[in-house]
Design an enzyme around this catalytic site. Structure first.
Site, PDB file in Angstrom:
ATOM      1  N   ASP A  49       0.906  -1.334  -0.313  1.00 19.92           N
ATOM      2  CA  ASP A  49      -0.327   0.181  -0.408  1.00 19.92           C
ATOM      3  C   ASP A  49       0.849   1.902   0.101  1.00 19.92           C
ATOM      4  O   ASP A  49       1.979   0.993   0.494  1.00 19.92           O
ATOM      5  CB  ASP A  49      -1.178  -0.251   1.237  1.00 19.92           C
ATOM      6  CG  ASP A  49      -1.995   0.458   1.095  1.00 19.92           C
ATOM      7  OD1 ASP A  49      -3.160   0.223   1.090  1.00 19.92           O
ATOM      8  OD2 ASP A  49      -2.239   2.088   0.863  1.00 19.92           O
ATOM      9  N   VAL A  73       1.393   0.880  -6.777  1.00 25.37           N
ATOM     10  CA  VAL A  73       1.806  -0.131  -7.509  1.00 25.37           C
ATOM     11  C   VAL A  73       1.931   0.875  -9.637  1.00 25.37           C
ATOM     12  O   VAL A  73       1.988  -0.167 -10.636  1.00 25.37           O
ATOM     13  CB  VAL A  73       0.250  -0.368  -8.320  1.00 25.37           C
ATOM     14  CG1 VAL A  73      -0.235  -1.228  -6.741  1.00 25.37           C
ATOM     15  CG2 VAL A  73      -1.129   0.392  -8.543  1.00 25.37           C
ATOM     16  N   ASN A  99      -5.854  -4.921  -6.005  1.00 27.99           N
ATOM     17  CA  ASN A  99      -6.733  -5.034  -5.209  1.00 27.99           C
ATOM     18  C   ASN A  99      -6.642  -2.739  -5.096  1.00 27.99           C
ATOM     19  O   ASN A  99      -7.486  -2.118  -5.097  1.00 27.99           O
ATOM     20  CB  ASN A  99      -7.122  -5.121  -4.328  1.00 27.99           C
ATOM     21  CG  ASN A  99      -7.830  -4.015  -3.326  1.00 27.99           C
ATOM     22  OD1 ASN A  99      -9.380  -4.475  -3.483  1.00 27.99           O
ATOM     23  ND2 ASN A  99      -7.705  -3.593  -2.115  1.00 27.99           N
ATOM     24  N   TYR A 162     -12.409   6.279 -14.843  1.00 33.25           N
ATOM     25  CA  TYR A 162     -12.957   4.866 -14.173  1.00 33.25           C
ATOM     26  C   TYR A 162     -13.315   3.430 -15.242  1.00 33.25           C
ATOM     27  O   TYR A 162     -12.563   2.384 -14.774  1.00 33.25           O
ATOM     28  CB  TYR A 162     -13.453   5.331 -12.664  1.00 33.25           C
ATOM     29  CG  TYR A 162     -13.338   3.867 -12.178  1.00 33.25           C
ATOM     30  CD1 TYR A 162     -12.441   4.621 -10.762  1.00 33.25           C
ATOM     31  CD2 TYR A 162     -14.300   3.331 -11.259  1.00 33.25           C
ATOM     32  CE1 TYR A 162     -12.833   3.235  -9.514  1.00 33.25           C
ATOM     33  CE2 TYR A 162     -14.384   2.236 -10.635  1.00 33.25           C
ATOM     34  CZ  TYR A 162     -13.461   2.324  -9.957  1.00 33.25           C
ATOM     35  OH  TYR A 162     -14.258   1.768  -8.591  1.00 33.25           O
ATOM     36  N   THR A 197     -15.976   2.347   1.721  1.00 35.74           N
ATOM     37  CA  THR A 197     -14.506   2.144   1.419  1.00 35.74           C
ATOM     38  C   THR A 197     -13.903   3.617   1.730  1.00 35.74           C
ATOM     39  O   THR A 197     -14.856   4.201   1.551  1.00 35.74           O
ATOM     40  CB  THR A 197     -14.309   1.195   0.678  1.00 35.74           C
ATOM     41  OG1 THR A 197     -14.237   1.756  -0.389  1.00 35.74           O
ATOM     42  CG2 THR A 197     -14.270  -0.484   0.298  1.00 35.74           C
TER      43      THR A 197
END
Length: 277
Positions: A49, A73, A99, A162, A197
């Site tokens: 992360d 990432v 993820n 997105y 989230t």
């Protein structure tokens, strides 16, 4: 605003016994819920992360069964290092959960190129890099699961970058499944609807948009991260040994209706904040 029911499914002790997973975006939300479940079922995890403080909290919670690494990432060396850390820390790599993700809200004509690039780099390129470096280190029986989105199959105003990125993930996992299948590695994706989230907290500051999501989901509610994690860990486990190349909707049936007009909700919310002119 409907709250999620208790997370579906119970843990299966030993299901991940002897197995090691890496999880990007693993310090919160769906990623952390997946890490918790894998550890509860006997596995070990390396969590990547960009949030160093959240990584420390996750490491403390999960104890010796987990290692943590800062991982952006969009940086190939970081992703390769995360995959290599599984070998260094625990001696093998069996599962990868791609993820990490970010969102944005802007009309196409108002989207900066830098904003567009960032959304695609995190959501799509980050998934590609995770598959690339995990696939190099896995043996037969390996499983890769990517987090796509309902927006992989359902368009929405204001979320062009997105939608494009997540649709790309849906096709990427099919190609990866074709290429890695001969090595005994399965590749799948989940496509969540509205999940509470850190990524979606902006939506939850706008009750009208949440109500719209709930109205457009036949189950009439949003979900908890644990409900998606339950499906991710199913796909990652040997219980899904003949499942590969598939996008699995975890959306309360929302794909059967229409996607909320996020852009209008955002503009209305901003107008309310600014007050009358």
């Amino acid at each position: 605003m409907s709250t999620p029911s208790a997370p579906a499914g119970s843990v299966t002790p030993g299901r991940f016994g002897g197995k090691v997973a890496i999880i990007t975006g693993g310090a919160a939300g769906i990623g952390l819920a997946s890490a918790r479940r894998i550890v509860a079922e006997g596995g070990r995890v390396v969590i990547g992360d960009v949030d160093g403080a959240a990584l420390e909290v996750a490491a403390t919670e999960l104890g010796a069964a987990a290692a943590v690494r800062r991982c952006d990432v969009t940086v190939e060396d970081d992703v390769e290092g995360l995959a290599e850390a599984a070998i260094e820390e625990f001696g093998r790599l069996d599962v990868a959960v791609a993820n990490a993700g970010i969102g944005s809200a802007a009309a196409i004509t108002e989207t900066d190129l830098a904003q567009w690039n960032q959304v695609l780099q995190v959501n799509l390129t980050g998934t590609f890099l995770t598959i690339k470096h995990a696939g190099r280190r896995m043996g037969s029986g390996g499983s890769i699961v990517a987090t796509a989105s309902l927006n992989a199959v359902q368009p929405g105003t204001g979320v062009a970058a997105y939608c494009a990125a997540k649709a790309g993930v849906a096709m990427l996992i099919q190609v990866a499944a074709m290429e890695l299948g001969s090595a005994g590695i399965r590749v799948n994706a989940v496509a969540p609807g509205l999940i509470r989230t850190a990524l979606t907290e902006g939506m939850f500051s706008m009750p009208a948009v949440v109500a719209d999501f709930e109205e457009n989901a036949p189950l009439g509610r949003y979900a908890a991260p644990e409900e998606v994690a339950a499906f991710i860990t199913f796909l990652a486990s040997d219980d899904a040994s003949y499942v590969s190349g598939s996008l699995h909707l975890v959306d309360g049936g929302a794909h059967t209706k229409r996607y909320p007009d996020v852009l209008t909700h955002v503009n209305d919310f901003l107008a309310e904040l600014s007050g009358p002119e």
